[in-house]
Write an enzyme that holds these catalytic residues in place. Structure first.
Site, PDB file in Angstrom:
ATOM      1  N   GLY A  14      63.071 -36.466  65.905  1.00  0.00           N
ATOM      2  CA  GLY A  14      61.925 -36.470  67.117  1.00  0.00           C
ATOM      3  C   GLY A  14      60.467 -35.447  66.504  1.00  0.00           C
ATOM      4  CB  CYS A  15      57.401 -34.886  68.584  1.00  0.00           C
ATOM      5  SG  CYS A  15      58.336 -35.968  69.778  1.00  0.00           S
ATOM      6  CB  VAL A  16      59.912 -32.525  63.957  1.00  0.00           C
ATOM      7  CG1 VAL A  16      60.150 -31.535  66.082  1.00  0.00           C
ATOM      8  CG2 VAL A  16      61.367 -33.034  63.599  1.00  0.00           C
ATOM      9  CB  THR A  58      54.464 -33.518  64.720  1.00  0.00           C
ATOM     10  OG1 THR A  58      55.183 -32.610  65.284  1.00  0.00           O
ATOM     11  CG2 THR A  58      54.829 -34.309  63.127  1.00  0.00           C
TER      12      THR A  58
END
Lengths: 511, 110, 252
Positions: free
Chosen positions: B108-110, A466
């Site tokens: 989150g990890c987004v 990400t």
């Protein structure tokens, strides 16, 4: 908020170049504070306590009694300076408080004042200082500019690990009600829904079915991504970003293909639908244990024999190094396999056993390099050999790609740079820090792009993926120049019964 | 912190996501979009409407891939692709479009 | 009179160093390490950890990899000091061991290595911007104290020789709880006084890095978390968590 790609790409520099120090350069960079509804579900006070000072000082003492690393690391630093040029945030910002030893000193100075002879009676001599609100705020600022990547610990002659100090500092901050929104909101969400995203089982099922559809469209074969299947052999624990973000999802499709080709039965659990464990970032043993425990519960409930972790950096540190401690013993699982196992170990074995039919040329458009994720590199291992966490991903990559080049030696393997977004800093409010912290890695990438024409970088961490997809455009790359390792595996693996014209043509060419 | 929709204040958090999801309206979407420097057109609305429908059903925003697939079906591959989504919403279809659609931010990890 | 003062000083200093350091080390040993945190790649066996630690202690391996200048100065200083210390054994022995005899000429000149290392470290501390930033007064004073010890010692060997027979008699006397007369030479008094001071502050200063290294979990732990369950005493006392999965919430 400004779009990411309207700036000139940053130019190639030496990834290890040490900046002049610039006091206070990052003093105003703060991450959003947690609200009471984020703090309380984790067992922390909602807001700053009135008696925060006493509580914080007592907490420091408690941690020194409960954690040998914390105590020893606070005592043994000789200020030799070997770590001062090792932190990517220091290299990217020049703020001296981002030098590992200076970051440790923010807390060490207070520990000395209240818990050591020299600090109690000669504070000026040893740089000890009283705990004030300003100090507390300074902790909040700079302990949220550490991604706990441990690069400094490798450099230290005593192995002093700033990550341990940073985790402890965040634990102290949490104990007085000064939590960070990003981490605490996510942990609270996980406790409610089973994952960081807050994706409920219904949504998860719908997403997975959608992905199965994609897989079938692509391969013509019904490759399953099973959810909550009792009696499956393998429980896959993967970061929830693998259900949501790009290029993470492509990695998930890769795991599915590998499992399918290997002919094993597997499942995801909606109850433990998260590999990430942000309890580690905030240094909370109890929260970390609670999050880990869900994996045990799910494994028991589903009656699986093995646990396999997907591509997630800190999750693998927790999985490899802590899971047995936090949620063991796993005597109810098949002892013939490591518990837990990494998907990279699984795929590597599958390659060795000849279970995967691979057409490397399907990745010929990519010239690859590999970014070692910090927590995997310095906080875990893989396989049977020392250093397997470096060698296995490279082996798998080279097995599925024809073009591969490593980045400079001092920026990979145990010396790898953090992506700039690890340790609970992958939040938009820290974007400036993230871009600056990514600079050393990006410079190393630019070098191999220049020297070897590297086009893409692969990683095995949801945070790295990400982070890079957001910051790479700042350095002259596209957001999809970061890839999952299992995305490349997915590209190259040909499943039984999957044939198209191109394959047939090729099969006829090569006898 | 609040958006001003024809004189009515709609609370939002530090990052501009509205706190009470029930307060969303088309007018508010326009106000948020303006704050994000986005001019809402038919394609933006297609995304926002899909996000809202999906959220209604699943209490979470869809994965980008799911979103794109659906837009591809409804508006064709020229619009339904990753690149175009980022042209529509430069800060990412997941986060920025969610903000305009009045949904909580994906975490989150987004 | 001075002999008595120094005799008392040395008894006190020895006591402080031994007891103080002992207490600290005991505290380190008793403080639990809740998690396995070896910095990897780390050895998978105990023997491997011994080897890793030996490399750290003998070669300063991590320091060598991370900073060649600091390594050079630190190495000169520490191993110069080691030889010098070994040479000093002779002042505490009636019958001098053969290897102490052997080390004499090396120990003599090792003091220059020690001095060179200390001066190098001091120069770095003063002129290297980053290290100056992290230095407290005690960091300079510690180097100054060590320099004082090294300079005064070297002077007695090479410049103004003292009556070494009497010094040895004084030291042997201390070992037998008798106070002999020591020569009243300023340089000797400075040397012995600063050594005593160093011993006194040992357990309350960064000199604890020497024993501390052996308690650093990131270096001393074996990388075998998957094979052997590591559980600290306090963590074992935490309340149990539920074994089953709670029934899914009713959907409205």
């Amino acid at each position: 908020m400004a779009p990411l790609d309207n700036n000139e790409p940053r130019k190639i520099g030496d990834p290890l170049k040490i900046p002049q120090i610039e006091c206070g350069a990052m003093a105003d960079t703060n991450t959003f504070a947690a609200a009471p509804e984020h703090n309380e579900p984790l067992g922390f006070p909602g807001e700053l306590l009135e008696n925060w000072k006493e509580v914080a000082i007592a907490k420091i003492g408690e941690l020194a009694d409960k954690n040998r690393a914390f105590r020893v690391y606070l005592d043994t630093c000789v200020k030799c300076g070997a770590c001062t040029d090792k932190c990517h945030y220091f290299l990217g910002t020049g703020d001296p408080k981002n030098m590992p030893v200076a970051r440790q000193d923010l807390l060490r100075s207070v520990y000395r004042r209240y818990y050591t002879f020299a600090g109690k009676y000669f504070p000026w001599l040893v740089g000890a200082r009283d705990l004030t609100k300003e100090v507390l705020d300074e902790w909040y600022t700079y302990y949220h500019q550490c991604s706990q990547c441990r690069r400094c610990s490798v450099a230290c002659p005593y192995g002093i690990d700033t990550a341990e100090i940073s985790m402890a500092a965040r634990e102290v901050l949490d104990s007085v009600g000064m939590g960070q929104k990003y981490c605490n909101e996510i942990i609270a969400k996980l406790k409610k829904t089973g994952n960081n995203l807050g994706m409920n089982p219904k949504a998860l099922r719908a997403t997975l079915e959608d992905l199965e559809e994609d897989l079938e469209d692509e391969t013509g074969i019904a490759v399953k991504i099973p959810l909550d299947v009792k009696g499956a052999d393998i429980l896959l624990i993967t970061p929830s970003a693998d259900f949501f973000a790009e290029p993470h999802i492509d990695g998930l499709l890769g795991y599915a293909k590998v499992f399918h080709a290997a002919g094993v039965s597997w499942t995801i659990s909606s109850y433990a639908s998260e590999a990430a464990n942000f309890g580690m970032f905030i240094g909370s043993y109890e929260n970390m244990r609670e999050v880990s425990w869900r994996i045990r519960q799910a494994a028991k409930d589903l009656g699986v024999k093995r646990i396999v972790f997907g591509e997630c950096g800190h999750a693998w540190r927790v999985g490899y190094s802590f899971l047995n401690t936090l949620a063991g013993p796993f005597d109810f699982l098949d002892q013939n396999y490591p518990i837990p196992q990494h998907i990279m170990e699984f795929t590597s074995d599958a390659i060795d056993d000849g279970l995967l039919k691979i057409d490397k040329s399907r990745n010929d458009e990519f010239v690859m390099t590999f970014h070692d994720s910090c927590n995997v590199a310095r906080g875990s291992a893989m396989g049977r050999q020392e250093g397997g966490q470096f060698d296995l991903p490279r082996k798998v990559l080279k097995a599925v790609c024809n073009h591969y080049h490593d980045m400079e030696r001092d920026t990979i393997r145990e010396n790898t740079f953090c992506c700039g977004g690890g340790g609970g800093l992958l939040t938009d409010d820290l974007m400036d820090l993230r871009i600056k912290g990514a600079k050393p890695r990006m410079n190393a990438l630019q070098q191999v792009t220049e020297d070897h024409g590297v086009t893409h970088m692969a990683a095995i961490c949801a945070i790295c993926k990400t982070q890079f997809s957001k910051v790479m455009p700042k350095f002259g790359y596209e957001m999809d120049n970061i890839m999952s390792v299992h995305q490349l595996v997915a590209n190259a693996v040909i499943l039984d019964g999957q044939e198209d014209e191109a394959d047939q043509a090729k099969a006829e060419e090569t006898p | 912190m609040a958006y001003d929709v024809n004189g009515t204040a709609v609370e939002h958090d530090e990052e501009g996501y509205i706190t009470n999801l029930g307060e969303w309206s088309k007018e508010l979407a326009d106000v948020i979009a303006k704050a994000e420097e986005i001019e809402m057109d038919e394609e933006h609305w297609a995304v926002v409407n899909f996000l809202r429908d999906y959220y209604e059903e699943y209490q979470i925003a869809p994965a980008v891939r799911v979103l794109i697939k659906s837009i591809k079906k409804s508006m064709g591959p020229e619009v339904g692709n990753n690149k175009y989504m980022y042209e529509l919403f430069p800060y990412g279809p997941a986060k920025q479009a969610c903000k305009i659609a009045g949904l909580p931010k994906p975490t989150g990890c987004v | 009179m001075i002999s008595t003062v120094y005799a008392v000083l040395f008894y006190v200093a020895t006591l402080m160093m031994v007891v103080g350091t002992g207490m600290k080390v005991l505290k380190y040993a008793r403080t639990s390490a809740p998690l396995k945190i070896p910095v990897s790649p780390a050895p998978r066996t105990k023997r491997g950890v011994w080897f890793r630690m030996a490399r750290e202690v003998v070669l300063f391996e991590s320091l060598f990899k991370s900073n060649k200048w600091i390594w050079l100065f630190a190495y000169l200083f520490h191993f110069g000091m080691l030889l010098v210390l070994l040479r000093h054994f002779r002042y505490f022995q009636m019958e001098i061991w053969w290897w102490v005899e052997l080390v004499q000429p090396f120990g003599k000149y090792a003091s220059f290595a020690m001095l060179a290392g200390l001066i190098g470290l001091l120069i770095r501390r003063i002129f290297q911007q980053r290290i100056r930033y992290i230095s407290a007064p005690s960091d300079y004073l510690m180097l100054a104290l060590l320099l004082l010890i090294a300079v005064s010692g070297t002077m007695m060997t090479f410049v103004s020789k003292v009556d070494i027979i009497s010094v040895k008699a004084f030291m042997l006397g201390l070992l037998r709880f008798r106070i002999e007369t020591m020569p009243v030479e300023p340089v000797l008094l400075i040397h012995l006084g600063s050594v005593a001071l160093l011993m006194i502050i040992f357990p309350i200063s960064k000199l604890m890095h020497a024993p501390g290294l052996f308690f650093s979990p990131s270096r001393t732990q074996v990388d075998n978390a998957r094979e052997f369950r590591h559980l600290s005493a306090w963590a074992a006392q935490l309340p149990d968590l539920p074994e089953g999965i709670p029934a899914p919430e009713e959907k409205k």
